[in-house]
Design a protein around this motif. Structure first.
Motif, PDB file in Angstrom:
ATOM      1  N   VAL A  84      32.607  43.523  25.387  1.00 46.27           N
ATOM      2  CA  VAL A  84      32.288  42.822  26.639  1.00 46.27           C
ATOM      3  C   VAL A  84      31.770  41.426  26.294  1.00 46.27           C
ATOM      4  O   VAL A  84      31.309  41.188  25.187  1.00 46.27           O
ATOM      5  N   TYR A  85      31.853  40.519  27.267  1.00 44.59           N
ATOM      6  CA  TYR A  85      31.278  39.198  27.080  1.00 44.59           C
ATOM      7  C   TYR A  85      29.782  39.247  27.346  1.00 44.59           C
ATOM      8  O   TYR A  85      29.357  39.815  28.348  1.00 44.59           O
ATOM      9  N   GLU A  86      29.010  38.683  26.449  1.00 46.56           N
ATOM     10  CA  GLU A  86      27.574  38.555  26.652  1.00 46.56           C
ATOM     11  C   GLU A  86      27.349  37.104  27.067  1.00 46.56           C
ATOM     12  O   GLU A  86      27.318  36.207  26.236  1.00 46.56           O
ATOM     13  N   LEU A  87      27.224  36.876  28.380  1.00 43.84           N
ATOM     14  CA  LEU A  87      27.286  35.504  28.878  1.00 43.84           C
ATOM     15  C   LEU A  87      25.944  34.807  28.971  1.00 43.84           C
ATOM     16  O   LEU A  87      25.857  33.605  28.805  1.00 43.84           O
ATOM     17  N   LEU A  88      24.899  35.569  29.310  1.00 45.39           N
ATOM     18  CA  LEU A  88      23.642  34.905  29.634  1.00 45.39           C
ATOM     19  C   LEU A  88      22.464  35.756  29.199  1.00 45.39           C
ATOM     20  O   LEU A  88      22.462  36.974  29.395  1.00 45.39           O
ATOM     21  N   ASP A  89      21.470  35.080  28.608  1.00 45.99           N
ATOM     22  CA  ASP A  89      20.209  35.752  28.316  1.00 45.99           C
ATOM     23  C   ASP A  89      19.333  35.619  29.562  1.00 45.99           C
ATOM     24  O   ASP A  89      18.938  34.527  29.934  1.00 45.99           O
ATOM     25  N   ARG A 181      20.598  41.072  29.183  1.00 47.14           N
ATOM     26  CA  ARG A 181      21.704  40.110  29.160  1.00 47.14           C
ATOM     27  C   ARG A 181      22.655  40.376  30.318  1.00 47.14           C
ATOM     28  O   ARG A 181      22.775  41.513  30.767  1.00 47.14           O
ATOM     29  N   TYR A 189      36.406  38.662  33.701  1.00 47.31           N
ATOM     30  CA  TYR A 189      36.001  37.304  33.340  1.00 47.31           C
ATOM     31  C   TYR A 189      37.111  36.307  33.617  1.00 47.31           C
ATOM     32  O   TYR A 189      36.875  35.160  33.948  1.00 47.31           O
ATOM     33  N   ARG A 190      38.353  36.762  33.478  1.00 47.97           N
ATOM     34  CA  ARG A 190      39.487  35.874  33.697  1.00 47.97           C
ATOM     35  C   ARG A 190      40.017  35.972  35.125  1.00 47.97           C
ATOM     36  O   ARG A 190      40.383  34.987  35.733  1.00 47.97           O
TER      37      ARG A 190
ATOM     38  N   LYS B 192      32.576  37.770  21.418  1.00 45.14           N
ATOM     39  CA  LYS B 192      32.314  37.501  22.832  1.00 45.14           C
ATOM     40  C   LYS B 192      30.826  37.348  23.120  1.00 45.14           C
ATOM     41  O   LYS B 192      30.360  37.600  24.219  1.00 45.14           O
ATOM     42  N   ASN B 193      30.079  36.951  22.104  1.00 44.14           N
ATOM     43  CA  ASN B 193      28.628  36.808  22.238  1.00 44.14           C
ATOM     44  C   ASN B 193      28.275  35.346  22.510  1.00 44.14           C
ATOM     45  O   ASN B 193      27.969  34.579  21.610  1.00 44.14           O
ATOM     46  N   TYR B 194      28.339  34.956  23.791  1.00 47.24           N
ATOM     47  CA  TYR B 194      28.091  33.562  24.153  1.00 47.24           C
ATOM     48  C   TYR B 194      26.607  33.214  24.045  1.00 47.24           C
ATOM     49  O   TYR B 194      26.247  32.074  23.804  1.00 47.24           O
ATOM     50  N   VAL B 195      25.757  34.217  24.266  1.00 45.90           N
ATOM     51  CA  VAL B 195      24.321  33.975  24.121  1.00 45.90           C
ATOM     52  C   VAL B 195      24.024  33.598  22.670  1.00 45.90           C
ATOM     53  O   VAL B 195      23.350  32.601  22.399  1.00 45.90           O
ATOM     54  N   GLY B 196      24.562  34.373  21.748  1.00 47.34           N
ATOM     55  CA  GLY B 196      24.367  34.097  20.326  1.00 47.34           C
ATOM     56  C   GLY B 196      24.974  32.761  19.925  1.00 47.34           C
ATOM     57  O   GLY B 196      24.394  32.004  19.141  1.00 47.34           O
ATOM     58  N   ARG B 198      25.399  30.092  21.838  1.00 49.59           N
ATOM     59  CA  ARG B 198      24.550  28.984  22.313  1.00 49.59           C
ATOM     60  C   ARG B 198      23.280  28.851  21.469  1.00 49.59           C
ATOM     61  O   ARG B 198      22.862  27.746  21.123  1.00 49.59           O
ATOM     62  N   GLU B 199      22.684  29.997  21.134  1.00 49.28           N
ATOM     63  CA  GLU B 199      21.464  29.948  20.310  1.00 49.28           C
ATOM     64  C   GLU B 199      21.761  29.313  18.953  1.00 49.28           C
ATOM     65  O   GLU B 199      21.006  28.494  18.450  1.00 49.28           O
ATOM     66  N   LEU B 218      32.939  26.639  25.866  1.00 48.58           N
ATOM     67  CA  LEU B 218      32.876  27.911  26.589  1.00 48.58           C
ATOM     68  C   LEU B 218      33.343  27.780  28.036  1.00 48.58           C
ATOM     69  O   LEU B 218      33.648  28.772  28.682  1.00 48.58           O
ATOM     70  N   SER B 267      38.603  29.509  24.955  1.00 53.83           N
ATOM     71  CA  SER B 267      37.650  30.358  24.231  1.00 53.83           C
ATOM     72  C   SER B 267      38.305  31.631  23.699  1.00 53.83           C
ATOM     73  O   SER B 267      37.661  32.423  23.034  1.00 53.83           O
ATOM     74  N   ILE B 268      39.582  31.838  23.994  1.00 50.75           N
ATOM     75  CA  ILE B 268      40.248  33.047  23.493  1.00 50.75           C
ATOM     76  C   ILE B 268      40.389  32.974  21.972  1.00 50.75           C
ATOM     77  O   ILE B 268      40.989  32.045  21.434  1.00 50.75           O
TER      78      ILE B 268
END
Lengths: 212, 390
Positions: A84-89, A181, A189-190, B192-196, B198-199, B218, B267-268
């Motif tokens: 899965v996409y982890e988009l936001l903390d 998260r 997502y798409r 797919k870890n956008y949080v990671g 960005r950090e 992204l 981002s793919i």
């Protein structure tokens, strides 16, 4: 149903904080939301459908696409490794994963045993430390294990540390910090990019404001 | 290990019952007919391959391979996908004349499942490979054919998200300087870890402009308009080439008139590490997993042939799920007969079959529950008792 966005929410501790966050982000959720026993809650005015799941299962619903997005702890994501996409903390429900045990004890040299609800995280952590341990999977009240001699150590979530203290355990190592998260199914997502981008934008604004 | 019950199958293995088989057959036929109309030729390869060759060249994770030993002690694998076996054949046989070739396949592939159910370990893939044709027009042709075949299969709503394997990597190398650092960052995208991501970016010692460029990556999703934003982000070299390829692709796709189904997504990052250029995934709204994917790859080089190819594979099980439940209607006739009119029944059946009608011949004394049995047919004829007056 296609224009509805389905959100998987964790029942229990994180739920209230997550609802508060969504309200701050401008989503109008009805008051009965907070103490309903229903597992599915529709909010047609916002085109949202909420499903209430066990925290450990949220990522599963999202991975299979029966929920488009979900709110899940980083602990769950690390343990389950779902696609899965982890988009936001979301910076809510802060806690951490730690190694704990009885004070002044060492791990058994021959067969060190670790009890945990997070077998994958625990195994990976000890492997990185160069140690091979035997994992015992428990589903709750992990603190019992070292006290009654089931294991040398436990790996568990610590938020205030009170439970551990009251049971006479001490923390040995901190593994990783955990917050909730926002996660998203790769297809949603798409396909539902408009709705999801909007949700991310609004939540991001709330989270960013709270940081300062 | 506990004793197996007689009805059990290995984890992830599924039966295809007649009704599902019929649906699958129809969808497969429509896809295959479309491929043939575009001049693609079907071929087959063996189910078993060597681990050292196809197994190692394939991008499927080692843990997902079914392995076994042959008599000589070589490790074999059940093919986990079809692109690598076809690359093996093409590099060693079909590309001798150094001409473009267009191939198609439809085959079961095998990926072992460690975890829970919900995922088959054996499933059917239908796809094509356009080999030894390096131009972007070929990538466009393959995408247009993908769209055409999905439509023929009856799928109305679907989206193809197109990215480029070179873009993110090149952006990272330009900003970070080394391939190693770029790969570390790329891992976050792949997971797919956008949080990671960005950090990680925010923790790097970079100018705020460079950080913004990395974070903006992204958001590069959408139609033609994201191309300009992407072009602004990258200075020169391979990254610019990626943009120019995607721009050309878009104009090819527009010439085919199928741009409604295509979006860009920078981002793919595919788990299929052999993709080297344009790559894409296919999504249908009601299925939680991509129903297919494709792209350009240089896999042929692993088999000693300097050429690139482009192709896609669609998962038939996912496609069927996307098509939803079409009510199954029988189109089979049944003739019940008694012994004395057997020959007459056979002759009638032959006549009906010659007309292309599916016909079952059933001895009336061989059925115990006649009512339940007749429900399975569109109509029934009874040739029983004394002779008719013909």
């Amino acid at each position: 149903m296609n224009d509805f966005l389905t959100i998987a929410m964790p029942k229990g501790r994180i739920f209230e904080e997550a609802v508060e966050l969504l309200r701050k982000a401008g989503y109008k959720l009805p008051p009965e939301f907070d103490d309903s026993r229903k597992l599915i809650l529709d909010v047609p005015e916002e085109s949202l459908r909420f499903i209430l799941a066990k925290p450990m299962d949220v990522a599963t619903y999202v991975e299979h696409g029966v929920a488009d997005v979900g709110i899940a702890g980083k602990d769950v994501l690390l343990e389950e490794e779902r696609d899965v996409y982890e988009l936001l903390d979301l910076k809510i429900s802060a806690c951490y994963l730690a190694v704990a045990g009885l004070p002044n004890t060492k791990m058994n040299d021959v067969a060190p045993r670790v009890a945990t609800k997070y077998p994958n995280v625990a195994e990976a952590y000890f492997r990185e430390q160069g140690e091979q341990v035997e994992i015992i999977k428990l589903n709750g009240s992990i603190e019992l294990a070292p006290i009654i001699g089931l294991s040398d150590r436990i790996v568990d979530i610590v938020s205030t540390g009170r439970t551990m203290k009251e049971n006479g355990l001490v923390e040995y190592e901190r593994i990783v910090d955990v917050t909730s998260r926002l996660i998203v199914n790769p297809v949603s997502y798409r396909i539902k990019d408009g709705q999801i981008d909007e949700l991310v934008r609004r939540l991001h604004n709330v989270v960013a404001v709270e940081e300062f | 290990m506990s004793r197996l019950f007689m009805f059990e199958k290995p984890l992830g293995m599924r039966d295809t019952l007649p009704e599902l088989y019929e649906k699958k057959y129809r969808v497969r036929t429509r896809m295959a007919e479309t491929f043939k109309l575009w001049g693609y030729q079907f071929m087959e390869t063996p189910t078993l391959e060597y681990y050292e060759t196809v197994g190692a060249a394939s991008a499927i994770h080692d843990a997902q391979l079914f392995k076994l030993l042959d008599k000589e002690g070589h490790t074999l694998v059940l093919r986990p996908e079809m692109t690598t076996p076809i690359a093996r054949v093409a590099a060693s046989k079909l590309l001798e004349e150094d001409l473009p070739i267009r191939l198609a396949y439809c085959a079961n592939v095998f990926r072992s499942q460690q975890r829970e159910g919900g995922r088959p370990a054996e499933f059917e893939q239908i796809g094509i490979e356009c080999m030894n044709e390096d131009t972007v027009v070929a990538d466009g042709e393959v995408i247009a054919l993908l769209i055409s075949s999905l439509k023929k299969a009856g799928l109305g709503q679907f989206q193809i998200s197109v990215g480029h394997a070179g873009f993110a990597q090149e952006l990272f190398v330009q900003i970070l300087g080394t391939n190693g650092r770029a790969t570390a960052l790329r891992k976050f995208l792949y997971e797919k870890n956008y949080v990671g991501y960005r950090e990680h970016v925010n923790a790097l010692n970079l100018s705020s402009i460079d950080k913004q460029r990395m974070l903006k990556l992204l958001q590069l999703r959408g139609g033609e308009e994201v191309m300009d934003a992407a072009a602004d982000m990258i200075e020169q070299g391979k990254g610019k080439q990626a943009i120019s390829e995607l721009t050309q692709l878009w104009s090819v796709i527009k010439d085919y008139g199928v741009e409604d189904h295509v979006k860009f997504d920078f981002s793919i990052v595919s788990h299929m590490s052999y993709y080297s250029g344009i790559l894409y995934e296919v999504y249908a709204g009601n299925v939680g997993f991509p129903i297919g994917n494709g792209g350009r790859y240089h896999l042929l080089e692993k088999f000693g042939k300097k050429a690139s190819a482009t192709g896609f594979a669609v998962r038939l099980d996912m496609l069927l799920e996307a098509l939803g439940s079409v009510p199954y209607e029988t189109d089979t006739h049944c003739i019940f007969f008694s012994q004395e009119r057997r020959r007459e029944a056979f002759q009638l059946a032959q006549k009906l079959r010659e007309q292309g009608k599916k016909t079952v011949l059933q001895n009336i004394t061989g059925v115990r529950n006649l009512d339940a049995f007749t429900k399975r047919f569109i109509d029934t004829t009874y040739l029983i008792g004394g002779r008719s007056n013909e």
